[in-house]
Design a protein around this motif. Structure first.
Motif, PDB file in Angstrom:
ATOM      1  N   GLU A  90     -20.975  -4.778 -24.786  1.00  0.00           N
ATOM      2  CA  GLU A  90     -20.255  -5.247 -25.536  1.00  0.00           C
ATOM      3  C   GLU A  90     -19.472  -5.294 -23.936  1.00  0.00           C
ATOM      4  OE1 GLU A  90     -18.710  -2.752 -28.272  1.00  0.00           O
ATOM      5  OE2 GLU A  90     -19.930  -4.149 -30.237  1.00  0.00           O
ATOM      6  N   VAL A  92     -16.331  -4.280 -22.437  1.00  0.00           N
ATOM      7  CA  VAL A  92     -14.854  -4.526 -22.648  1.00  0.00           C
ATOM      8  C   VAL A  92     -13.384  -4.234 -21.228  1.00  0.00           C
ATOM      9  CG1 VAL A  92     -13.332  -1.917 -23.028  1.00  0.00           C
ATOM     10  CG2 VAL A  92     -15.007  -2.353 -24.277  1.00  0.00           C
ATOM     11  N   ARG A  94      -9.890  -3.277 -19.704  1.00  0.00           N
ATOM     12  CA  ARG A  94      -9.248  -2.087 -19.128  1.00  0.00           C
ATOM     13  C   ARG A  94      -7.533  -2.689 -18.973  1.00  0.00           C
ATOM     14  NH1 ARG A  94     -10.612   1.968 -23.632  1.00  0.00           N
ATOM     15  NH2 ARG A  94     -12.763   2.027 -23.393  1.00  0.00           N
ATOM     16  N   GLY A  99      -7.711   5.043 -25.568  1.00  0.00           N
ATOM     17  CA  GLY A  99      -8.656   4.915 -26.781  1.00  0.00           C
ATOM     18  C   GLY A  99     -10.109   6.523 -26.213  1.00  0.00           C
ATOM     19  N   SER A 100     -10.752   5.129 -25.892  1.00  0.00           N
ATOM     20  CA  SER A 100     -11.701   6.226 -25.756  1.00  0.00           C
ATOM     21  C   SER A 100     -12.212   6.350 -24.259  1.00  0.00           C
ATOM     22  CB  SER A 100     -13.629   5.931 -25.442  1.00  0.00           C
ATOM     23  OG  SER A 100     -13.799   4.369 -25.564  1.00  0.00           O
ATOM     24  N   TYR A 121     -21.150  -1.329 -23.067  1.00  0.00           N
ATOM     25  CA  TYR A 121     -21.812  -0.522 -23.996  1.00  0.00           C
ATOM     26  C   TYR A 121     -22.554  -1.173 -24.559  1.00  0.00           C
ATOM     27  CZ  TYR A 121     -17.020   1.827 -23.830  1.00  0.00           C
ATOM     28  OH  TYR A 121     -15.941   2.589 -23.319  1.00  0.00           O
ATOM     29  N   ASP A 129     -23.157   2.689 -29.463  1.00  0.00           N
ATOM     30  CA  ASP A 129     -22.508   1.781 -28.529  1.00  0.00           C
ATOM     31  C   ASP A 129     -22.628   2.628 -27.397  1.00  0.00           C
ATOM     32  OD1 ASP A 129     -22.737  -0.470 -30.614  1.00  0.00           O
ATOM     33  OD2 ASP A 129     -20.643  -0.318 -30.878  1.00  0.00           O
ATOM     34  N   ASP A 175      -5.765  -3.599 -23.793  1.00  0.00           N
ATOM     35  CA  ASP A 175      -7.108  -3.585 -23.247  1.00  0.00           C
ATOM     36  C   ASP A 175      -7.759  -4.193 -25.069  1.00  0.00           C
ATOM     37  OD1 ASP A 175      -8.321  -2.157 -25.577  1.00  0.00           O
ATOM     38  OD2 ASP A 175      -8.148  -0.658 -24.567  1.00  0.00           O
ATOM     39  N   PHE A 176      -9.513  -4.829 -24.427  1.00  0.00           N
ATOM     40  CA  PHE A 176      -9.809  -5.704 -24.822  1.00  0.00           C
ATOM     41  C   PHE A 176     -11.565  -5.721 -25.228  1.00  0.00           C
ATOM     42  CE2 PHE A 176     -11.654  -9.384 -22.815  1.00  0.00           C
ATOM     43  CZ  PHE A 176     -10.591  -9.271 -21.769  1.00  0.00           C
ATOM     44  N   LYS A 177     -12.286  -6.140 -26.053  1.00  0.00           N
ATOM     45  CA  LYS A 177     -13.918  -6.421 -26.004  1.00  0.00           C
ATOM     46  C   LYS A 177     -13.967  -7.830 -26.186  1.00  0.00           C
ATOM     47  CE  LYS A 177     -15.987  -6.521 -29.340  1.00  0.00           C
ATOM     48  NZ  LYS A 177     -17.024  -7.196 -30.270  1.00  0.00           N
ATOM     49  N   ASP A 200      -8.408  -7.252 -33.921  1.00  0.00           N
ATOM     50  CA  ASP A 200     -10.063  -6.312 -33.859  1.00  0.00           C
ATOM     51  C   ASP A 200     -10.149  -6.170 -33.012  1.00  0.00           C
ATOM     52  OD1 ASP A 200      -9.729  -6.371 -37.037  1.00  0.00           O
ATOM     53  OD2 ASP A 200     -11.496  -7.588 -37.448  1.00  0.00           O
ATOM     54  N   SER A 201     -10.102  -6.899 -32.380  1.00  0.00           N
ATOM     55  CA  SER A 201     -11.314  -5.999 -30.799  1.00  0.00           C
ATOM     56  C   SER A 201      -9.911  -6.316 -29.374  1.00  0.00           C
ATOM     57  CB  SER A 201     -12.556  -7.256 -30.616  1.00  0.00           C
ATOM     58  OG  SER A 201     -11.296  -8.622 -30.709  1.00  0.00           O
ATOM     59  N   CYS A 202      -8.934  -5.887 -29.777  1.00  0.00           N
ATOM     60  CA  CYS A 202      -7.870  -6.000 -28.683  1.00  0.00           C
ATOM     61  C   CYS A 202      -6.691  -4.823 -29.128  1.00  0.00           C
ATOM     62  CB  CYS A 202      -6.893  -7.193 -28.936  1.00  0.00           C
ATOM     63  SG  CYS A 202      -7.818  -8.539 -28.626  1.00  0.00           S
ATOM     64  N   ARG A 203      -6.798  -3.641 -27.966  1.00  0.00           N
ATOM     65  CA  ARG A 203      -5.692  -3.372 -28.733  1.00  0.00           C
ATOM     66  C   ARG A 203      -3.971  -4.251 -27.522  1.00  0.00           C
ATOM     67  NH1 ARG A 203      -8.541   1.431 -27.026  1.00  0.00           N
ATOM     68  NH2 ARG A 203      -8.892   2.502 -29.380  1.00  0.00           N
ATOM     69  N   ARG A 219      -7.540   2.217 -37.616  1.00  0.00           N
ATOM     70  CA  ARG A 219      -8.210   3.377 -37.305  1.00  0.00           C
ATOM     71  C   ARG A 219      -7.124   4.527 -36.937  1.00  0.00           C
ATOM     72  NH1 ARG A 219      -9.068   0.559 -32.761  1.00  0.00           N
ATOM     73  NH2 ARG A 219     -10.292  -0.618 -32.549  1.00  0.00           N
TER      74      ARG A 219
HETATM   75  N1  UDP Z   1     -13.756  -2.030 -29.337  1.00  0.00           N
HETATM   76  C1  UDP Z   1     -14.178  -2.913 -30.720  1.00  0.00           C
HETATM   77  N2  UDP Z   1     -15.488  -2.569 -31.570  1.00  0.00           N
HETATM   78  C2  UDP Z   1     -16.241  -1.598 -31.041  1.00  0.00           C
HETATM   79  C3  UDP Z   1     -15.759  -0.882 -29.607  1.00  0.00           C
HETATM   80  C4  UDP Z   1     -14.290  -1.321 -29.337  1.00  0.00           C
HETATM   81  O1  UDP Z   1     -13.647  -4.344 -30.335  1.00  0.00           O
HETATM   82  O2  UDP Z   1     -17.309  -1.677 -30.955  1.00  0.00           O
HETATM   83  C5  UDP Z   1     -12.631  -2.767 -28.763  1.00  0.00           C
HETATM   84  C6  UDP Z   1     -11.018  -1.345 -29.112  1.00  0.00           C
HETATM   85  O3  UDP Z   1     -10.324  -2.024 -30.547  1.00  0.00           O
HETATM   86  C7  UDP Z   1     -10.485  -1.867 -27.613  1.00  0.00           C
HETATM   87  C8  UDP Z   1     -11.383  -1.906 -26.922  1.00  0.00           C
HETATM   88  O4  UDP Z   1     -12.763  -2.352 -27.003  1.00  0.00           O
HETATM   89  O5  UDP Z   1      -9.705  -2.720 -27.902  1.00  0.00           O
HETATM   90  C9  UDP Z   1     -12.070  -0.678 -26.032  1.00  0.00           C
HETATM   91  O6  UDP Z   1     -12.056  -0.070 -27.313  1.00  0.00           O
HETATM   92  P1  UDP Z   1     -12.734   2.051 -26.991  1.00  0.00           P
HETATM   93  O7  UDP Z   1     -13.816   2.165 -25.972  1.00  0.00           O
HETATM   94  O8  UDP Z   1     -11.188   2.534 -26.265  1.00  0.00           O
HETATM   95  O9  UDP Z   1     -12.978   1.954 -28.109  1.00  0.00           O
HETATM   96  P2  UDP Z   1     -12.403   3.114 -29.848  1.00  0.00           P
HETATM   97  O10 UDP Z   1     -10.763   3.536 -29.195  1.00  0.00           O
HETATM   98  O11 UDP Z   1     -11.633   2.018 -30.353  1.00  0.00           O
HETATM   99  O12 UDP Z   1     -13.796   4.093 -30.581  1.00  0.00           O
END
Ligand code: UDP
Length: 253
Positions: A90, A92, A94, A99-100, A121, A129, A175-177, A200-203, A219
Motif C-alpha cells: 500500500e 501512502v 501524506r 492517523g497512524s 505498507y 499491513d 493523505d491517501f493510499k 475510503d482510501s483518502c483523508r 472509523r
Molecule cells: N488507508 C487505506 N487502507 C488501509 C490503510 C490506510 O486506504 O488499509 C488510507 C487511509 O484511509 C488514509 C491513509 O491511507 O487515507 C493513511 O492511513 P493511516 O496509515 O493513517 O492509517 P489509519 O489511521 O487509517 O489506520
C-alpha cells in the motif's frame, strides 16, 4: 445480466472475470470495514458513490497521462478495468499529519508536513499491513529499485493531481493510499495505478470547517458516512443523476 465468474472478494470490492482477456469487472460493495475489519457495517449507497468517485479520479489521471487500470464504468456499481499483477504494497502519501503517522510519531493531527511523505505498507491482513522500508521491499523481492522509483513518481503525480482537484472544491487532501499494478506487454512491464481512489482510501477535510469527509467518519463514529461521500461527489459534480441524497440503490443491473 448473466453472472460472471467471481475471481476475488475483498472487504469493499469484488472482482469478476472480464468480457475480454486482460480485463476484469470491479464491483463496489456497500460494506465498510476499519481497524483490519474489526469494525464492520453496511453503508447504503457507499459502493455506488465510490464507483463514481473512483471513475472520476482515474479518468482524470488517465487524461493527464498517469496510467491507471480504469477503462470505463459499466453501471451503478461496476467498472471495467485492466488486469494487473498487484504489487503487495500500500503506497501512502501524506501532506498533513493524521492517523497512524500522528500516533506513531506523536505529531498532532493537522500539522502540515514540510514535504509530501511517502510510506509503504506490506499488504498482509494477518500481520495488520505493517509499515516497511525500501530495504525490506527490495530484500524480499516485493518490488525492484526501478519499481520503487516508478512508484514514488506515480504516487507524487497522483498527489499533485488529487490535491488540485480537491482544493478546487474546498477540500484538503490530507493523505491517501494507492495500490499499483504491473502490466505486461511482452517482456516489457509498466506500472499503473490500480484498485480504487475514493474517500475510503483518502483523508479529506473541508478547508473552511475542517469537517471530515472520508472514512474517518465511520472509523471514529462522526456521523453518516454516505452523507459525507455524497458531499464530496456533489462538490465534484459527479453525483449519479438519479440520486439526490445518500443513495439507496435497488437496481444493480
Ligand atoms: N488507508 C487505506 N487502507 C488501509 C490503510 C490506510 O486506504 O488499509 C488510507 C487511509 O484511509 C488514509 C491513509 O491511507 O487515507 C493513511 O492511513 P493511516 O496509515 O493513517 O492509517 P489509519 O489511521 O487509517 O489506520
Amino acid at each position: 445480466m448473466a453472472r460472471r465468474k467471481k475471481l476475488y472478494e475483498g472487504k469493499a470490492k469484488i472482482l469478476y472475470e472480464g468480457p475480454e482477456p486482460g480485463t476484469l469487472v470491479q464491483y463496489f460493495k456497500d460494506d465498510a470495514t476499519a481497524y483490519n475489519a474489526e469494525k464492520k457495517d453496511v453503508i447504503d449507497g457507499k459502493g455506488v458513490l465510490n464507483n463514481r468517485l473512483s471513475e472520476y479520479f482515474m479518468n482524470g489521471l488517465n487524461g493527464i497521462g498517469v496510467p491507471t487500470h480504469f477503462i470505463k464504468r459499466i453501471n451503478m456499481r461496476e467498472q471495467l478495468i485492466r488486469t494487473v499483477e498487484i504489487i503487495p504494497l500500500e503506497v501512502v502519501v501524506r501532506n498533513i499529519a493524521a492517523g497512524s503517522m500522528s500516533q506513531r510519531l506523536g505529531i498532532a493531527e493537522g500539522t502540515s508536513l514540510p514535504r509530501p511523505i511517502i510510506e509503504f505498507y506490506y499488504k498482509d491482513d494477518a500481520l495488520g499491513d505493517p509499515l516497511v522500508t525500501e530495504e525490506h521491499i527490495i530484500a524480499f523481492g516485493w518490488a525492484s529499485q526501478q519499481d520503487l522509483d516508478d512508484m514514488v513518481a506515480l504516487a507524487l503525480r497522483v498527489n499533485d493531481f488529487l490535491s488540485g482537484v480537491m482544493m478546487a472544491v474546498g477540500i484538503k487532501l490530507v493523505d491517501f493510499k494507492i495500490e499499483i499494478g504491473r502490466m505486461w506487454d511482452g517482456d516489457y512491464q509498466r506500472l499503473i495505478v490500480a484498485d480504487e481512489i475514493s474517500p475510503d482510501s483518502c483523508r479529506l477535510w473541508d478547508v473552511e470547517t475542517g469537517q471530515k469527509l472520508d472514512k474517518d467518519v465511520f472509523r471514529r463514529d462522526l456521523g453518516n458516512l454516505a452523507d459525507a461521500y455524497t458531499e464530496v461527489a456533489r462538490r465534484l459534480g459527479v453525483l449519479p443523476s438519479n440520486v439526490t441524497h445518500a443513495v439507496k440503490p435497488h437496481v444493480i443491473n
